[in-house]
Design an enzyme around this catalytic site. Sequence first.
Site, PDB file in Angstrom:
ATOM      1  N   GLN A 122      36.550 -25.337  28.953  1.00  0.00           N
ATOM      2  CA  GLN A 122      37.269 -26.422  29.604  1.00  0.00           C
ATOM      3  C   GLN A 122      38.223 -27.081  28.500  1.00  0.00           C
ATOM      4  O   GLN A 122      37.466 -27.681  27.695  1.00  0.00           O
ATOM      5  CB  GLN A 122      36.328 -27.184  30.297  1.00  0.00           C
ATOM      6  CG  GLN A 122      37.007 -28.479  30.846  1.00  0.00           C
ATOM      7  CD  GLN A 122      36.086 -29.566  31.408  1.00  0.00           C
ATOM      8  OE1 GLN A 122      34.870 -29.715  30.648  1.00  0.00           O
ATOM      9  NE2 GLN A 122      36.442 -30.365  32.486  1.00  0.00           N
ATOM     10  N   GLY A 123      39.332 -26.836  28.655  1.00  0.00           N
ATOM     11  CA  GLY A 123      40.422 -27.631  27.551  1.00  0.00           C
ATOM     12  C   GLY A 123      40.945 -28.872  28.094  1.00  0.00           C
ATOM     13  O   GLY A 123      41.973 -28.811  28.728  1.00  0.00           O
ATOM     14  N   TYR A 124      40.064 -29.906  28.551  1.00  0.00           N
ATOM     15  CA  TYR A 124      40.712 -31.162  28.871  1.00  0.00           C
ATOM     16  C   TYR A 124      40.979 -32.205  27.589  1.00  0.00           C
ATOM     17  O   TYR A 124      42.175 -32.440  27.395  1.00  0.00           O
ATOM     18  CB  TYR A 124      39.745 -31.892  29.692  1.00  0.00           C
ATOM     19  CG  TYR A 124      39.605 -31.514  31.177  1.00  0.00           C
ATOM     20  CD1 TYR A 124      40.003 -30.284  31.523  1.00  0.00           C
ATOM     21  CD2 TYR A 124      39.115 -32.135  32.314  1.00  0.00           C
ATOM     22  CE1 TYR A 124      40.205 -30.035  32.987  1.00  0.00           C
ATOM     23  CE2 TYR A 124      39.376 -31.954  33.580  1.00  0.00           C
ATOM     24  CZ  TYR A 124      39.591 -30.979  33.853  1.00  0.00           C
ATOM     25  OH  TYR A 124      39.615 -30.458  35.288  1.00  0.00           O
ATOM     26  N   SER A 125      39.811 -32.404  26.823  1.00  0.00           N
ATOM     27  CA  SER A 125      39.851 -33.304  25.758  1.00  0.00           C
ATOM     28  C   SER A 125      40.621 -33.078  24.497  1.00  0.00           C
ATOM     29  O   SER A 125      40.771 -31.768  24.470  1.00  0.00           O
ATOM     30  CB  SER A 125      38.491 -33.581  25.397  1.00  0.00           C
ATOM     31  OG  SER A 125      37.754 -33.919  26.158  1.00  0.00           O
ATOM     32  N   SER A 157      33.564 -27.021  24.677  1.00  0.00           N
ATOM     33  CA  SER A 157      32.376 -26.305  24.548  1.00  0.00           C
ATOM     34  C   SER A 157      32.315 -24.728  24.812  1.00  0.00           C
ATOM     35  O   SER A 157      32.956 -24.261  25.858  1.00  0.00           O
ATOM     36  CB  SER A 157      31.307 -26.751  25.725  1.00  0.00           C
ATOM     37  OG  SER A 157      31.006 -28.256  25.468  1.00  0.00           O
ATOM     38  N   GLU A 241      31.796 -31.234  37.900  1.00  0.00           N
ATOM     39  CA  GLU A 241      31.316 -31.175  36.601  1.00  0.00           C
ATOM     40  C   GLU A 241      29.990 -32.494  36.581  1.00  0.00           C
ATOM     41  O   GLU A 241      28.756 -32.271  36.464  1.00  0.00           O
ATOM     42  CB  GLU A 241      32.192 -31.624  35.753  1.00  0.00           C
ATOM     43  CG  GLU A 241      31.680 -31.821  34.131  1.00  0.00           C
ATOM     44  CD  GLU A 241      32.498 -32.041  32.981  1.00  0.00           C
ATOM     45  OE1 GLU A 241      33.707 -32.088  33.503  1.00  0.00           O
ATOM     46  OE2 GLU A 241      32.241 -31.695  31.745  1.00  0.00           O
ATOM     47  N   SER A 381      32.198 -40.678  29.781  1.00  0.00           N
ATOM     48  CA  SER A 381      30.913 -41.527  29.007  1.00  0.00           C
ATOM     49  C   SER A 381      30.391 -42.345  30.140  1.00  0.00           C
ATOM     50  O   SER A 381      30.732 -42.645  31.194  1.00  0.00           O
ATOM     51  CB  SER A 381      31.547 -42.090  27.939  1.00  0.00           C
ATOM     52  OG  SER A 381      32.450 -43.304  28.464  1.00  0.00           O
TER      53      SER A 381
HETATM   54  C1  LIG Z   1      28.651 -32.437  23.296  1.00  0.00           C
HETATM   55  C2  LIG Z   1      30.115 -32.399  24.109  1.00  0.00           C
HETATM   56  C3  LIG Z   1      30.705 -31.352  24.577  1.00  0.00           C
HETATM   57  C4  LIG Z   1      31.904 -31.560  25.382  1.00  0.00           C
HETATM   58  N1  LIG Z   1      32.462 -30.676  25.874  1.00  0.00           N
HETATM   59  C5  LIG Z   1      33.749 -30.738  26.517  1.00  0.00           C
HETATM   60  C6  LIG Z   1      34.525 -29.717  27.093  1.00  0.00           C
HETATM   61  O1  LIG Z   1      33.833 -28.498  27.059  1.00  0.00           O
HETATM   62  N2  LIG Z   1      35.578 -29.794  27.258  1.00  0.00           N
HETATM   63  C7  LIG Z   1      36.397 -31.009  27.251  1.00  0.00           C
HETATM   64  O2  LIG Z   1      37.383 -31.142  27.405  1.00  0.00           O
HETATM   65  N3  LIG Z   1      35.871 -32.117  26.542  1.00  0.00           N
HETATM   66  C8  LIG Z   1      34.437 -31.815  25.948  1.00  0.00           C
HETATM   67  N4  LIG Z   1      34.081 -32.842  25.424  1.00  0.00           N
HETATM   68  C9  LIG Z   1      34.616 -34.117  25.316  1.00  0.00           C
HETATM   69  C10 LIG Z   1      34.218 -35.349  26.180  1.00  0.00           C
HETATM   70  O3  LIG Z   1      34.795 -35.303  27.472  1.00  0.00           O
HETATM   71  C11 LIG Z   1      34.482 -36.684  25.489  1.00  0.00           C
HETATM   72  O4  LIG Z   1      34.059 -36.927  24.290  1.00  0.00           O
HETATM   73  C12 LIG Z   1      34.684 -38.057  26.420  1.00  0.00           C
HETATM   74  O5  LIG Z   1      35.287 -37.655  27.533  1.00  0.00           O
HETATM   75  C13 LIG Z   1      34.847 -39.073  25.551  1.00  0.00           C
HETATM   76  O6  LIG Z   1      35.891 -39.203  24.930  1.00  0.00           O
HETATM   77  P1  LIG Z   1      36.066 -39.584  23.318  1.00  0.00           P
HETATM   78  O7  LIG Z   1      35.157 -38.500  22.717  1.00  0.00           O
HETATM   79  O8  LIG Z   1      37.549 -39.197  23.050  1.00  0.00           O
HETATM   80  O9  LIG Z   1      35.704 -40.940  23.368  1.00  0.00           O
HETATM   81  P2  LIG Z   1      36.548 -42.046  23.495  1.00  0.00           P
HETATM   82  O10 LIG Z   1      37.491 -41.998  24.845  1.00  0.00           O
HETATM   83  O11 LIG Z   1      37.225 -42.258  22.329  1.00  0.00           O
HETATM   84  O12 LIG Z   1      35.618 -43.411  23.709  1.00  0.00           O
HETATM   85  C14 LIG Z   1      34.795 -43.895  22.730  1.00  0.00           C
HETATM   86  C15 LIG Z   1      33.814 -44.965  23.201  1.00  0.00           C
HETATM   87  O13 LIG Z   1      34.648 -45.853  23.980  1.00  0.00           O
HETATM   88  C16 LIG Z   1      34.209 -46.163  25.292  1.00  0.00           C
HETATM   89  N5  LIG Z   1      35.286 -46.287  26.306  1.00  0.00           N
HETATM   90  C17 LIG Z   1      36.379 -45.890  26.380  1.00  0.00           C
HETATM   91  N6  LIG Z   1      37.054 -46.146  27.557  1.00  0.00           N
HETATM   92  C18 LIG Z   1      36.356 -47.292  27.997  1.00  0.00           C
HETATM   93  C19 LIG Z   1      36.910 -48.174  29.034  1.00  0.00           C
HETATM   94  N7  LIG Z   1      37.819 -47.895  29.648  1.00  0.00           N
HETATM   95  N8  LIG Z   1      35.943 -48.837  29.382  1.00  0.00           N
HETATM   96  C20 LIG Z   1      34.545 -49.142  28.676  1.00  0.00           C
HETATM   97  N9  LIG Z   1      34.265 -48.269  27.548  1.00  0.00           N
HETATM   98  C21 LIG Z   1      35.182 -47.426  27.166  1.00  0.00           C
HETATM   99  C22 LIG Z   1      33.538 -44.842  25.678  1.00  0.00           C
HETATM  100  O14 LIG Z   1      32.300 -44.976  26.551  1.00  0.00           O
HETATM  101  C23 LIG Z   1      32.791 -44.493  24.100  1.00  0.00           C
HETATM  102  O15 LIG Z   1      31.868 -45.287  24.006  1.00  0.00           O
HETATM  103  C24 LIG Z   1      32.679 -32.925  24.951  1.00  0.00           C
HETATM  104  C25 LIG Z   1      31.891 -34.000  24.378  1.00  0.00           C
HETATM  105  C26 LIG Z   1      30.753 -33.615  23.813  1.00  0.00           C
HETATM  106  C27 LIG Z   1      30.244 -34.881  22.786  1.00  0.00           C
END
Ligand SMILES: Cc1cc2nc3c(=O)[nH]c(=O)nc-3n(C[C@H](O)[C@H](O)[C@H](O)COP(=O)(O)OP(=O)(O)OC[C@H]3O[C@@H](n4cnc5c(N)ncnc54)[C@H](O)[C@@H]3O)c2cc1C
Length: 398
Positions: A122-125, A157, A241, A381
């Site tokens: 999944q290429g979202y992030s 992932s 998901e 999250s």
């Molecule tokens: C083990 C793992 C597997 C993953 N697998 C995939 C994958 O296969 N494909 C994919 O596309 N992505 C994947 N991800 C990415 C995942 O979806 C993102 O890490 C997640 O969406 C959070 O984004 P970020 O890491 O950029 O954190 P950020 O968005 O930068 O958040 C940082 C902190 O700020 C908080 N925060 C952010 N916005 C708000 C808000 N509006 N209100 C309150 N708090 C907020 C968050 O809760 C967090 O605590 C994976 C991540 C992990 C850790």
Amino acid sequence: MSYDAFREQVRTFLNENLTPELRRAGELTTTVFSDFEASQAWHRILYQQGWVAPDWPVEQGGTGWDVNERYIFQEECKLANAPSLFALGLQMLGPMLMGYGTDEQKARYLPRILSGEDVWCQGYSEPGAGSDLASLRTAAVRDGDDYVINGQKTWTSMAHHANKMFLLVRTSKEGKPQAGISFLLLDDMQAPGLKVDPIISLDGRVEQCACFFEDVRIPVANRVGEENQGWAVAKFLLEFERGGHNYTIDLKKQIKKVREIGAMHHGIDGRPSLENVTLASRLAELEVDALAVEYTDLRLKRAFAEGGNAGALSSLAKLTGTELTQRFHEIALDMLGPAALPYQPDALEPGFDGSLVSEDYALTTMAEYLNGRASTIYGGSAQVQRNIIAKLVLQLDS
Ligand SMILES: Cc1cc2nc3c(=O)[nH]c(=O)nc-3n(C[C@H](O)[C@H](O)[C@H](O)COP(=O)(O)OP(=O)(O)OC[C@H]3O[C@@H](n4cnc5c(N)ncnc54)[C@H](O)[C@@H]3O)c2cc1C
């Protein structure tokens, strides 16, 4: 057939087909992903049996089981330590394509998800787009019958094992950020211009990757939904998901595991950890909370079974399921005390036949705890799930 008879049928199948090697791979699973080879082998066995996609409609290869039978099947597999399947195709992309894909896309991709020939990631992030996914910048520019992709995805992932990727790209910078996103299917993870770099996790192992796109070509025919309208597709998929995972069954396994650890491990007073009053009452509290999660899970299953998507209920299940699982990881560590500290990653490989530095029952606890921290981040999250619940359930719009 009664549910008891169905359960017996599943148990018989598991006894006959789940080899000791596959069971061991399931037992040693410390994240949502089991060992890749074991997972694929188990996928093929279930496919041969016609049981690989119980949640799919029968005409697309589903089993026709009702919601309770599907639950029993998952429960028996989990408690028998079957390896987990790579769920991105089966649980997310497949159901999404059934709703949004063209007939050609369905005919082309669904059978290969079922057979296990295709493994999707999944290429979202992106580095600058996680919770705020709509700010993604990976660009897709039309060139004849192709899009040309440039940018970076991260935390992808299993990108190092997958042969295909579904991804979100920016096709327009006009208007609201959500309005310029399209949903694409990349057919080849070896495509020219795509570089996949592993990310080493807290436990020293690799599950996520950073993916770099430099002029990677994807045919326009591989777009799902209209151009610039991929956001609706992406959100629909995210509900699968968040809601597609059965936390109750995970929690039942955690309860069993913590009880076993607590009975086998003796603290400094020489008595089993489970006889420690503080730990025992904490565990009882967790078991009551697990029962509450079970009811949320069942409501969710019912919503899916009735053909809908589950809306905010999937956020509720994801939030409560992951936070509670983390509390189980914590109590497992506390039951073991210092005995949880030795960490032997090579012993977590299914084929390992060396000697263990810790007791077998303590082998996975630390790795599960460390990996489990990520469960309240990926798939949206915990804070973001709370925002969704506040808005959609409690009607607290800011
Ligand atoms: C083990 C793992 C597997 C993953 N697998 C995939 C994958 O296969 N494909 C994919 O596309 N992505 C994947 N991800 C990415 C995942 O979806 C993102 O890490 C997640 O969406 C959070 O984004 P970020 O890491 O950029 O954190 P950020 O968005 O930068 O958040 C940082 C902190 O700020 C908080 N925060 C952010 N916005 C708000 C808000 N509006 N209100 C309150 N708090 C907020 C968050 O809760 C967090 O605590 C994976 C991540 C992990 C850790």
